[in-house]
Design a protein around this motif. Structure first.
Motif, PDB file in Angstrom:
ATOM      1  N   VAL A 133       0.830  -1.218   0.000  1.00 57.25           N
ATOM      2  CA  VAL A 133       0.000   0.000   0.000  1.00 57.25           C
ATOM      3  C   VAL A 133       0.861   1.265   0.000  1.00 57.25           C
ATOM      4  O   VAL A 133       0.361   2.363   0.234  1.00 57.25           O
ATOM      5  CB  VAL A 133      -0.984   0.018   1.192  1.00 57.25           C
ATOM      6  N   HIS A 134       2.148   1.105  -0.252  1.00 59.49           N
ATOM      7  CA  HIS A 134       3.046   2.267  -0.303  1.00 59.49           C
ATOM      8  C   HIS A 134       2.567   3.302  -1.316  1.00 59.49           C
ATOM      9  O   HIS A 134       2.422   4.497  -0.994  1.00 59.49           O
ATOM     10  CB  HIS A 134       4.459   1.809  -0.642  1.00 59.49           C
ATOM     11  N   ALA A 135       2.296   2.892  -2.540  1.00 61.07           N
ATOM     12  CA  ALA A 135       1.911   3.844  -3.589  1.00 61.07           C
ATOM     13  C   ALA A 135       0.542   4.454  -3.340  1.00 61.07           C
ATOM     14  O   ALA A 135       0.236   5.524  -3.867  1.00 61.07           O
ATOM     15  CB  ALA A 135       1.940   3.153  -4.952  1.00 61.07           C
ATOM     16  N   LEU A 136      -0.283   3.794  -2.532  1.00 68.60           N
ATOM     17  CA  LEU A 136      -1.609   4.327  -2.213  1.00 68.60           C
ATOM     18  C   LEU A 136      -1.528   5.439  -1.181  1.00 68.60           C
ATOM     19  O   LEU A 136      -2.071   6.530  -1.388  1.00 68.60           O
ATOM     20  CB  LEU A 136      -2.506   3.196  -1.706  1.00 68.60           C
ATOM     21  N   TYR A 137      -0.859   5.180  -0.067  1.00 68.43           N
ATOM     22  CA  TYR A 137      -0.875   6.114   1.059  1.00 68.43           C
ATOM     23  C   TYR A 137       0.319   7.062   1.133  1.00 68.43           C
ATOM     24  O   TYR A 137       0.178   8.210   1.556  1.00 68.43           O
ATOM     25  CB  TYR A 137      -0.917   5.346   2.383  1.00 68.43           C
ATOM     26  N   ASP A 138       1.497   6.582   0.793  1.00 71.16           N
ATOM     27  CA  ASP A 138       2.700   7.367   1.048  1.00 71.16           C
ATOM     28  C   ASP A 138       2.799   8.580   0.127  1.00 71.16           C
ATOM     29  O   ASP A 138       2.219   8.595  -0.965  1.00 71.16           O
ATOM     30  CB  ASP A 138       3.946   6.493   0.907  1.00 71.16           C
ATOM     31  N   ALA A 139       3.540   9.575   0.590  1.00 74.56           N
ATOM     32  CA  ALA A 139       3.683  10.833  -0.162  1.00 74.56           C
ATOM     33  C   ALA A 139       5.146  11.224  -0.222  1.00 74.56           C
ATOM     34  O   ALA A 139       5.522  12.349   0.093  1.00 74.56           O
ATOM     35  CB  ALA A 139       2.854  11.930   0.489  1.00 74.56           C
ATOM     36  N   THR A 140       5.979  10.284  -0.664  1.00 77.89           N
ATOM     37  CA  THR A 140       7.421  10.517  -0.715  1.00 77.89           C
ATOM     38  C   THR A 140       7.938  10.665  -2.142  1.00 77.89           C
ATOM     39  O   THR A 140       9.156  10.698  -2.348  1.00 77.89           O
ATOM     40  CB  THR A 140       8.168   9.346  -0.025  1.00 77.89           C
ATOM     41  N   ASN A 141       7.056  10.766  -3.103  1.00 80.64           N
ATOM     42  CA  ASN A 141       7.458  10.875  -4.509  1.00 80.64           C
ATOM     43  C   ASN A 141       8.025  12.275  -4.781  1.00 80.64           C
ATOM     44  O   ASN A 141       7.307  13.271  -4.669  1.00 80.64           O
ATOM     45  CB  ASN A 141       6.253  10.619  -5.410  1.00 80.64           C
ATOM     46  N   PRO A 142       9.304  12.391  -5.149  1.00 78.09           N
ATOM     47  CA  PRO A 142       9.889  13.715  -5.393  1.00 78.09           C
ATOM     48  C   PRO A 142       9.627  14.260  -6.792  1.00 78.09           C
ATOM     49  O   PRO A 142      10.105  15.359  -7.108  1.00 78.09           O
ATOM     50  CB  PRO A 142      11.385  13.455  -5.191  1.00 78.09           C
ATOM     51  N   ASP A 143       8.887  13.537  -7.599  1.00 75.14           N
ATOM     52  CA  ASP A 143       8.614  14.022  -8.952  1.00 75.14           C
ATOM     53  C   ASP A 143       7.485  15.054  -8.904  1.00 75.14           C
ATOM     54  O   ASP A 143       6.311  14.740  -9.092  1.00 75.14           O
ATOM     55  CB  ASP A 143       8.236  12.866  -9.874  1.00 75.14           C
ATOM     56  N   LEU A 144       7.863  16.289  -8.640  1.00 73.93           N
ATOM     57  CA  LEU A 144       6.908  17.408  -8.601  1.00 73.93           C
ATOM     58  C   LEU A 144       6.992  18.225  -9.891  1.00 73.93           C
ATOM     59  O   LEU A 144       6.758  19.441  -9.878  1.00 73.93           O
ATOM     60  CB  LEU A 144       7.197  18.296  -7.395  1.00 73.93           C
ATOM     61  N   SER A 145       7.289  17.572 -10.999  1.00 72.93           N
ATOM     62  CA  SER A 145       7.484  18.286 -12.260  1.00 72.93           C
ATOM     63  C   SER A 145       6.274  19.120 -12.632  1.00 72.93           C
ATOM     64  O   SER A 145       6.397  20.304 -12.988  1.00 72.93           O
ATOM     65  CB  SER A 145       7.800  17.290 -13.380  1.00 72.93           C
ATOM     66  N   ARG A 146       5.074  18.535 -12.547  1.00 75.59           N
ATOM     67  CA  ARG A 146       3.865  19.292 -12.914  1.00 75.59           C
ATOM     68  C   ARG A 146       3.617  20.429 -11.929  1.00 75.59           C
ATOM     69  O   ARG A 146       3.178  21.513 -12.315  1.00 75.59           O
ATOM     70  CB  ARG A 146       2.660  18.358 -12.961  1.00 75.59           C
ATOM     71  N   PHE A 147       3.898  20.198 -10.660  1.00 72.90           N
ATOM     72  CA  PHE A 147       3.759  21.213  -9.618  1.00 72.90           C
ATOM     73  C   PHE A 147       4.673  22.403  -9.909  1.00 72.90           C
ATOM     74  O   PHE A 147       4.258  23.571  -9.849  1.00 72.90           O
ATOM     75  CB  PHE A 147       4.110  20.568  -8.284  1.00 72.90           C
ATOM     76  N   VAL A 148       5.920  22.111 -10.260  1.00 75.30           N
ATOM     77  CA  VAL A 148       6.901  23.162 -10.543  1.00 75.30           C
ATOM     78  C   VAL A 148       6.545  23.898 -11.826  1.00 75.30           C
ATOM     79  O   VAL A 148       6.599  25.139 -11.888  1.00 75.30           O
ATOM     80  CB  VAL A 148       8.311  22.555 -10.633  1.00 75.30           C
ATOM     81  N   GLN A 149       6.171  23.164 -12.861  1.00 74.19           N
ATOM     82  CA  GLN A 149       5.817  23.792 -14.133  1.00 74.19           C
ATOM     83  C   GLN A 149       4.618  24.717 -13.991  1.00 74.19           C
ATOM     84  O   GLN A 149       4.502  25.714 -14.714  1.00 74.19           O
ATOM     85  CB  GLN A 149       5.534  22.708 -15.174  1.00 74.19           C
TER      86      GLN A 149
END
Length: 579
Positions: free
Chosen positions: A383-399
């Motif tokens: 359930v890591h991909a469901l609950y966790d929020a450790t993904n550093p890919d904020l490309s869309r956020f930054v753009q």
């Protein structure tokens, strides 16, 4: 090359820190007030099934005044299947901003207070529409985890749909959209904040994430279970009790307080503190243990600091435990007031078990059932991909030009600050120092416990700097942290404007230590206010004036240039683990 990158990074931090006055009161209050265009009651008829699906409906739309006397149109209802929401739309004071508030623990109630916004003028003047959700279930039990849809609602759907709904209600009530939208939350609210940045960058212009439970699976599945088990003796009773913590804390300060250049009862860089509880362990056969720890107590302390470890392989199962200097804040969490009392850490871990584990497999229902090894980690990884929020890919956020502020109390007993530091490092590796400076800041607060409280100054305003960054392009530098007035603070230690009131407005039981510990310790910090610079820069005494006041502190260099330790889930802080 590494030296050059480090030098440039520190130079950029210094420039950013010096570009903003050391003040929490410079309000970004430059937007025109917009008043309601329709009666509040008309919102009751607003159709919301297009947002939440069949069965979604508004159940209340009526005016009410909050504690500051600001009158708002309060809209409540349900987004199917069971996401409760509450949106407060000021009738005459709205300055075109929306603020969504995260909730802590396993949620289950509507968040009632805005944290980390002490003295924010637009907030206190009723300038924000405010929204919150119970995340799809009611009450603190984790039994909702047996329902697949409610898992999704808690993980990410509830906060996103609440943001979509708020936009619709704002248009309907004021006849125009918001100019800016913001999110703020601490603990699981910090995780919710980062989920928004990672999954729904279109929802908010600025996001403030405090003490984020971003590694939700290991935090609730391993960390708290380990802390409770580490303090349980063969007789089932607590090994270390709260009355022993002042002795331990004083020993830590004696060794490490001055390492940051200031002997003030606070450890500004606890990673430089290598305290060994053996230094205050009683001698073999010693009967008077009032001034020393028994071998069993010292071993429990050692395990607390280390965090969960696989006994067979020696591999770390989380980033680590609480940091040196946090000892008084352990009281009421994994160190009870008496040996016969239960641990809040046990309650936290066991409440989360139905949420974490695959219902088709034999259940782990008690802390005693947890095995601290790679097999348990792998089971939680489902359930890591469901609950966790450790993904550093904020490309869309930054753009999209969005902004992110991370913050964490260095005295946090619930969530190791190493987690937030690790996420900052992951962003740094993903984007590089210069690009990171354009959209992210990290603030670490010495002595501050979970979301507030502790010995250090915890009363802060991060909302005003966020407004100035988003709306005026003024990047945040140093912020001022002040000692909170317990008589005026809510249960997270932060004054603010409520979207609700009553017993459900506070955090879940067990989220903060008893306030008496600091008072009885005899080592409470005298610091009244202190600038907190963007990580990794630290303050230092200017040599003039009262060293316990922010006005006598200036920017100093970083004192720790290492990185967070390797652990079994290090790849969690990469985009690959979410694919």
């Amino acid at each position: 090359m590494h030296f050059l990158r480090t030098f440039l990074f520190h130079a950029l931090v210094a420039i950013a820190a010096s570009s903003v006055p050391l003040s929490a009161a410079s309000a970004a209050d430059n937007l025109a007030v917009v008043t309601a265009r329709v009666p509040c009651a008309t919102l009751l008829a607003t159709a919301i099934e297009d947002i939440g699906g069949s069965g979604s409906r508004i159940t209340r739309a009526s005016e009410a005044a909050d504690r500051q006397g600001i009158t708002s149109c309060i809209v409540e209802g349900t987004l199917a299947p069971s996401i409760g929401f509450r949106i407060a739309l000021p009738t005459r004071t709205w300055t075109q901003r929306y603020l969504q508030i995260g909730c802590g623990g396993l949620c289950g109630n509507i968040a009632g207070m805005v944290g980390a916004a002490d003295g924010c003028v637009p907030l206190n003047a009723g300038g924000f529409v405010q929204g919150a959700t119970d995340m799809g279930h009611q009450g603190m039990s984790g039994d909702f985890g047996r329902d697949a849809q409610k898992r999704i609602d808690f993980a990410y759907r509830a906060q996103h749909l609440t943001a979509v709904l708020a936009r619709k209600l704002i248009r309907a009530y004021y006849g125009q959209p918001q100019a800016y939208a913001y999110f703020t939350g601490c603990s699981d609210g910090g995780r919710e904040a980062l989920i928004a940045a990672q999954r729904y960058p279109e929802d908010f212009d600025g996001i403030i994430a405090g003490a984020a439970a971003m590694s939700f699976t290991t935090q609730n599945g391993l960390y708290h279970a380990w802390q409770a088990r580490s303090n349980t003796g063969p007789d089932g009773k607590a090994i270390l009790v709260a009355s022993r913590l002042p002795l331990l804390h004083k020993a830590v300060l004696d060794q490490c307080d001055a390492l940051d250049g200031q002997k003030d009862g606070l450890i500004s860089e606890p990673r430089n503190c290598h305290f060994d509880p053996a230094s205050i362990q009683c001698a073999a056969g010693q009967t008077d243990t009032s001034a020393c720890l028994s071998a069993q107590e010292a071993d429990a302390v050692r395990k607390f600091y280390a965090g969960p470890i696989d006994a067979e392989t020696g591999v770390k199962l989380t980033l680590g435990g609480p940091l040196p200097g946090s000892e008084l804040n352990w009281a009421g969490v994994f160190v009870p007031m008496s040996a016969d009392q239960s641990f809040a850490s046990t309650m936290i871990a066991e409440s989360a078990m139905p949420v974490l584990y695959d219902n088709s497999l034999p259940q782990i229902a008690k802390v005693a059932d947890v095995r601290f090894n790679a097999d348990t980690f792998k089971r939680l990884a489902g359930v890591h991909a469901l609950y966790d929020a450790t993904n550093p890919d904020l490309s869309r956020f930054v753009q999209a030009g969005r902004k992110l502020i991370l913050w964490h109390g260095l005295g946090d007993p619930h969530i190791s600050p190493l987690t937030t530091i690790a996420y900052h490092e992951a962003l740094q590796q993903r984007f590089g120092d210069a690009a990171l400076q354009s959209f992210e800041r990290l603030y670490l607060l010495p002595g501050v416990a979970h979301c507030s409280g502790g010995e250090g100054p915890s009363q802060i305003d991060l909302l005003t700097p966020m407004l100035e960054w988003v709306e005026q392009g003024k990047a945040p530098g140093a912020i001022i942290a002040s000692q909170a007035d317990p008589a005026k603070a809510n249960s997270f230690g932060q004054p603010g404007s409520p979207t609700g009131s009553g017993p459900d407005a506070g955090p879940p039981r067990g989220m903060n230590p008893p306030p008496a510990m600091a008072a009885v310790s005899g080592v409470k910090s005298p610091v009244q206010s202190r600038p907190v610079f963007p990580y990794p820069q630290l303050p230092r005494y200017s040599g003039k004036g009262d060293a316990n006041q922010a006005s006598s502190q200036i920017a100093g260099p970083a004192q720790y240039l290492g990185s967070t330790p390797a652990w079994i889930g290090s790849n969690y802080f990469t985009p690959d683990s979410y694919r």
